[in-house]
Scaffold this active site. Structure first.
Site, PDB file in Angstrom:
ATOM      1  N   GLY A  81      44.320  94.185  14.563  1.00  0.00           N
ATOM      2  CA  GLY A  81      44.329  92.140  13.718  1.00  0.00           C
ATOM      3  C   GLY A  81      45.595  92.833  12.981  1.00  0.00           C
ATOM      4  NE  ARG A 145      43.318  93.618  18.533  1.00  0.00           N
ATOM      5  CZ  ARG A 145      42.483  93.763  17.045  1.00  0.00           C
ATOM      6  NH1 ARG A 145      41.845  94.856  16.911  1.00  0.00           N
ATOM      7  NH2 ARG A 145      41.807  92.941  17.347  1.00  0.00           N
ATOM      8  CG  ASP A 175      35.806 100.806  12.378  1.00  0.00           C
ATOM      9  OD1 ASP A 175      37.093  99.575  13.041  1.00  0.00           O
ATOM     10  OD2 ASP A 175      35.110 100.049  12.884  1.00  0.00           O
ATOM     11  CG  ASP A 176      37.568 101.528  16.964  1.00  0.00           C
ATOM     12  OD1 ASP A 176      36.485 102.487  16.790  1.00  0.00           O
ATOM     13  OD2 ASP A 176      37.590 100.024  16.969  1.00  0.00           O
ATOM     14  CE  LYS A 202      43.919  96.017  10.281  1.00  0.00           C
ATOM     15  NZ  LYS A 202      44.190  95.703  12.063  1.00  0.00           N
ATOM     16  CB  THR A 203      40.003  95.464   9.289  1.00  0.00           C
ATOM     17  OG1 THR A 203      39.240  94.418  10.104  1.00  0.00           O
ATOM     18  CG2 THR A 203      38.649  96.624   8.616  1.00  0.00           C
ATOM     19  CB  ILE A 204      40.544  90.124   8.113  1.00  0.00           C
ATOM     20  CG1 ILE A 204      40.211  89.433   9.002  1.00  0.00           C
ATOM     21  CG2 ILE A 204      42.281  89.557   7.432  1.00  0.00           C
ATOM     22  CD1 ILE A 204      40.731  88.009  10.210  1.00  0.00           C
ATOM     23  CG  ASP A 205      36.793  92.494  10.980  1.00  0.00           C
ATOM     24  OD1 ASP A 205      37.137  91.313  11.225  1.00  0.00           O
ATOM     25  OD2 ASP A 205      36.932  92.571  11.906  1.00  0.00           O
ATOM     26  CG  MET A 250      37.984  85.904  13.379  1.00  0.00           C
ATOM     27  SD  MET A 250      39.654  86.316  13.319  1.00  0.00           S
ATOM     28  CE  MET A 250      40.241  86.263  15.168  1.00  0.00           C
ATOM     29  NE  ARG A 252      37.191  93.934  15.657  1.00  0.00           N
ATOM     30  CZ  ARG A 252      38.193  94.156  16.773  1.00  0.00           C
ATOM     31  NH1 ARG A 252      37.477  93.716  17.168  1.00  0.00           N
ATOM     32  NH2 ARG A 252      39.016  94.083  16.404  1.00  0.00           N
ATOM     33  CD  GLU A 426      42.115  79.193  12.664  1.00  0.00           C
ATOM     34  OE1 GLU A 426      41.929  79.673  11.909  1.00  0.00           O
ATOM     35  OE2 GLU A 426      41.757  78.075  12.701  1.00  0.00           O
ATOM     36  NE  ARG A 428      43.610  87.967  13.256  1.00  0.00           N
ATOM     37  CZ  ARG A 428      43.987  88.323  14.304  1.00  0.00           C
ATOM     38  NH1 ARG A 428      42.836  89.364  15.091  1.00  0.00           N
ATOM     39  NH2 ARG A 428      45.311  88.209  15.219  1.00  0.00           N
TER      40      ARG A 428
HETATM   41  P1  FBP Z   1      40.535  94.310  13.447  1.00  0.00           P
HETATM   42  O1  FBP Z   1      41.454  95.088  11.942  1.00  0.00           O
HETATM   43  O2  FBP Z   1      39.647  95.258  13.165  1.00  0.00           O
HETATM   44  O3  FBP Z   1      41.739  94.893  14.519  1.00  0.00           O
HETATM   45  O4  FBP Z   1      40.577  93.364  13.555  1.00  0.00           O
HETATM   46  C1  FBP Z   1      40.075  91.852  13.341  1.00  0.00           C
HETATM   47  C2  FBP Z   1      39.476  90.764  14.026  1.00  0.00           C
HETATM   48  O5  FBP Z   1      40.123  89.574  13.538  1.00  0.00           O
HETATM   49  C3  FBP Z   1      38.528  90.262  14.310  1.00  0.00           C
HETATM   50  O6  FBP Z   1      38.147  89.726  13.029  1.00  0.00           O
HETATM   51  C4  FBP Z   1      38.857  89.728  15.888  1.00  0.00           C
HETATM   52  O7  FBP Z   1      37.490  89.660  16.252  1.00  0.00           O
HETATM   53  C5  FBP Z   1      39.813  90.294  16.426  1.00  0.00           C
HETATM   54  O8  FBP Z   1      40.533  91.059  15.619  1.00  0.00           O
HETATM   55  C6  FBP Z   1      40.361  89.173  17.361  1.00  0.00           C
HETATM   56  O9  FBP Z   1      41.144  90.234  18.248  1.00  0.00           O
HETATM   57  P2  FBP Z   1      42.758  90.063  18.966  1.00  0.00           P
HETATM   58  O10 FBP Z   1      43.885  90.129  17.666  1.00  0.00           O
HETATM   59  O11 FBP Z   1      43.063  90.756  19.593  1.00  0.00           O
HETATM   60  O12 FBP Z   1      42.438  88.466  18.932  1.00  0.00           O
END
Ligand code: FBP
Length: 551
Positions: A81, A145, A175-176, A202-205, A250, A252, A426, A428
């Site tokens: 993401g 992905r 992480d993945d 990287k990840t907003i989470d 968001m 995850r 909004e 990311r």
């Molecule tokens: P990663 O950074 O782990 O890839 O995910 C970020 C994320 O925005 C999560 O918060 C959300 O659940 C997921 O991606 C949504 O996925 P997609 O972009 O495939 O709709």
């Protein structure tokens, strides 16, 4: 025709991101090695799975190294993401390898990890890079992905790197993706494929952090964007005084974003999934808590408020967790048969027929929309697509039902009107905050330093982040040191451990100490939009999470 860009974009192009002192004179650094680091859990298993890349030392960088003199060809991949600042990581790598040798070249594999396998690439030049400095988004080279985990993919990638003379690959992911970067690094090292593999967090989470990595990039900007929106909604709620707003965020599985936004905005309620799991709260219990808050505010004639819901909540409610795990098995074992069912009601009936009676009971209590959302395809890493499950609508409806019961029992007098929202996309691709612009550029530049040092299977590390950039440190952490073995989809797999909210850590404790007051009183804080220019206390503000974690 040149592309139109906004006034802010024009000015922002000129922003020179800050670097840690270790990188101030270029990416040629002096390297000091720490002691060998075993994986922090399941060390023997990880050592057996990664014989050439486990038990490596961490690396610390200081300024003043000598460039080797040779140009390098480097490729970059954006994985997963979007997260604000990805383009600055690329800019940092670009400038870093040019500082090692101006003849160094950089390529971007397009559309995520599949670009490496399919040889879909673009060369990154000065002009191309200039368009994207300090911008949000991943549109420069795109993301994807695709899971990099098969030997055929690794071999194709090696061939494609060889064609372009690429000797280092930087994978920017969560992480993945970094777990897969580690598998790739191990394979290349063991087979003497001359390609270094480096990861960037990287990840907003905000869930790629541990005792080595302080935060993932993008969390700062995304949580500031959501906090701005939540603040605006809170102010609207306090002006109109007629709605309860249920806002899903968001993140995850982890509730870091929700916790950060609650700490910034002081909304009336924020559910933290990790607490729900620890206290084994049921869906009915969560609904009842929220209804009590609504009722207490109604006693003060305040028939409005704001509730934050982490998108992963549903997976943490014990009875729903069991249901999801059964659903995963049912859907995996009957994928074709299930896909062939056309009518939604038949899909639901099919699932009910395959579940245990307890889980069927839990499944049946949901409205059909949620039942179908729970049975949608999992993502390539096997995750339930929690962002597509409308928990905010479910909770708004269930709280309304509970309030009706309470009214009938004489325990609630008030009006309950709701609005629901979901904030994720909004934030990311927002233009990175100064923090993310600096952190990302530093992570990328530092990745160039790791490349210059010859190391592979490391994650770029920039630390001491609660302090100004002039005090940041730089180095590298072995990817294997962050691994453990987890049981996923019926198999034991080595993975980088996802960091969930820790209930003993300062950010949650701070929230828990204040939430009873925020629940009843209207004590909203309105953070406003991210500022790029102006006083440092606004422009360079850190997240509450980082500040509290390092207090
Ligand atoms: P990663 O950074 O782990 O890839 O995910 C970020 C994320 O925005 C999560 O918060 C959300 O659940 C997921 O991606 C949504 O996925 P997609 O972009 O495939 O709709």
């Amino acid at each position: 025709m040149s592309k139109m860009i906004s006034a802010l974009q024009k000015v922002r192009k000129e922003y020179a991101p800050k670097l840690p002192p270790a990188l101030a004179n270029g990416a040629a650094v002096q390297v000091s090695k720490g002691a060998p680091l075993a994986a922090f859990a399941d060390a023997d298993k990880i050592a057996a799975l990664f014989p050439t890349t486990s038990n490596m030392p961490d690396l610390k960088f200081t300024a003043g190294g000598q460039p080797s003199g040779k140009p390098v060809n480097v490729a970059v991949i954006l994985s997963g993401g979007q997260a604000p600042g990805g383009h600055n990581v690329i800019a940092g790598i670009y400038d870093g390898i040019k500082s090692l040798n101006p003849a160094s070249r950089m390529f971007g594999f397009k559309g995520g990890p599949s670009g490496l396998v399919d040889n879909n690439y673009v060369e990154i030049t000065d002009d191309f890079m200039a368009e994207y400095r300090n911008t949000g988004g991943f549109d420069m080279i795109g993301s994807g992905r695709t899971k990099l985990e098969k030997i055929e993919q690794f071999d194709k990638g090696a061939v494609n790197c060889e064609k372009l003379g690429i000797s280092a690959l930087v994978i920017i992911g969560g992480d993945d993706s970094n777990t897969n970067a580690c598998l790739l690094a191990e394979y290349y090292k063991a087979k003497n494929v001359p390609v270094q593999v480096i990861g960037c967090p990287k990840t907003i989470d905000g869930d790629l952090k541990n005792k080595f990595i302080e935060t993932s990039f993008g969390f700062d900007t995304a949580s500031k964007v959501y906090s701005e929106l939540i603040g605006n909604i809170s102010r609207d709620a306090n002006s109109a005084k007629k709605y309860w707003h249920f806002i899903k965020l968001m993140g995850r599985s982890a509730s870091h974003i929700t916790l950060e936004c609650a700490l910034k905005t002081h909304v009336n309620a924020a559910i933290i999934s990790e607490e729900v799991a620890a206290k084994k709260q049921t869906l009915a219990g969560i609904v009842d808590n929220l209804a009590q808050i609504v009722a207490r505010r109604a006693e003060n004639k305040e028939n409005f408020g704001v509730v934050l819901i982490p998108e992963g909540l549903i997976e943490f409610i014990p009875e729903i967790k069991v249901l999801i795990s059964e659903l995963n098995d049912v859907l995996a074992a009957n994928a074709d048969e299930f896909a062939a069912i056309a009518k939604p009601e038949d899909k639901i009936a099919y699932i009910i027929g395959k579940l245990s009676s307890d889980s069927a009971g839990v499944y049946k209590q949901f409205p059909a929309t949620i039942q179908l959302q729970l049975s949608m395809d999992r993502d390539p890493h096997g995750n339930v697509q929690v962002s597509q499950i409308e928990t905010e609508k479910l909770l708004a409806r269930l709280v309304g039902d509970r309030l009706k019961e309470m009214k009938a029992e004489g325990k609630y007098v008030g009006k309950f009107g709701t609005q629901t929202h979901f904030f994720g996309y909004e934030g990311r691709c927002a233009a990175p905050s100064n923090f993310d612009a600096d952190y990302c550029y530093s992570l990328g530049y530092n990745a160039a330093a790791i490349i210059g040092s010859g190391a592979t299977a490391y994650m770029s590390y920039v630390g001491n982040l609660s302090k100004p950039a002039s005090e940041w440190t730089a180095g590298a952490v072995p990817l294997t040191a962050m691994m453990n073995v987890e049981h996923r989809h019926g198999e034991d797999k080595p993975v980088i451990k996802k960091a969930l909210v820790e209930l003993d850590d300062a950010p949650f404790k701070e929230f828990a100490s204040k939430r009873d007051i925020w629940a009843v009183e209207t004590s909203f804080v309105y953070p406003g939009p991210i500022q790029y220019f102006g006083p440092a206390e606004v422009c360079d503000a850190k997240t509450e999470t980082i500040i509290l974690e390092h207090k």
